[in-house]
Design a protein around this motif. Structure first.
Motif: not given
Length: 144
Positions: A44-47, A93-96, A101-107, A123-131
């Motif tokens: 979720a956005q801001g989480s 591990s780390t918290k981030w 904004a909602a809908g933004t994809k982050i690599e 750098y490692s192979d990337p993961i992708e998350i969507t906000i």
């Protein structure tokens, strides 16, 4: 003594009476984590999300001192980088906080930092998350 080594030198792995020597690598590169995982693929956005990694390895005479994250939003043209995350283990591990904004994809990818400058991992192979949008409630949640 340019070009000569004392056979008792710590830089000489094996020496023979005829003067033949074999040198071993002084340092080798660390390896990047083989696994980077987010606790949420659609936060979720801001989480805050937790990123976990494992599988990193130290190099020869180059112990792990930490890690660095690299990320880029689909709306950005360049990568951003975290400060060093101090951790000497092969996993962590780390918290981030997902502040986009909602809908933004982050690599996101991660690298291993060693004690020897210039011998960090790639750098490692990337993961992708969507906000996602922040959760909304039709009624106030009931706390127990």
């Amino acid at each position: 003594m340019y070009g000569q080594f004392d056979l008792e030198s710590p830089y000489v792995d094996k020496g023979t009476v005829d003067g033949t020597i074999e040198l071993e690598a002084f340092y080798t590169f660390c390896s990047a984590p083989t696994s980077l995982i987010s606790n949420e693929d659609i936060p979720a956005q801001g989480s805050a999300i937790t990123l976990n990694w494992e599988g990193a390895q130290a190099g020869t005479s180059n112990p792990i001192t930490g890690y660095r994250l690299r990320w880029k939003a689909n709306t950005a043209s360049e990568y951003s980088y975290s400060n060093k995350i101090n951790n000497t283990g092969s996993s962590g591990s780390t918290k981030w906080t997902a502040g986009w904004a909602a809908g933004t994809k982050i690599e996101i990818s991660i690298m291993t930092i060693g004690t020897v400058s210039g011998y960090d991992s790639e750098y490692s192979d990337p993961i992708e998350i969507t906000i996602n949008t922040a959760p909304t409630w039709e009624t106030d949640p009931v706390l127990s």
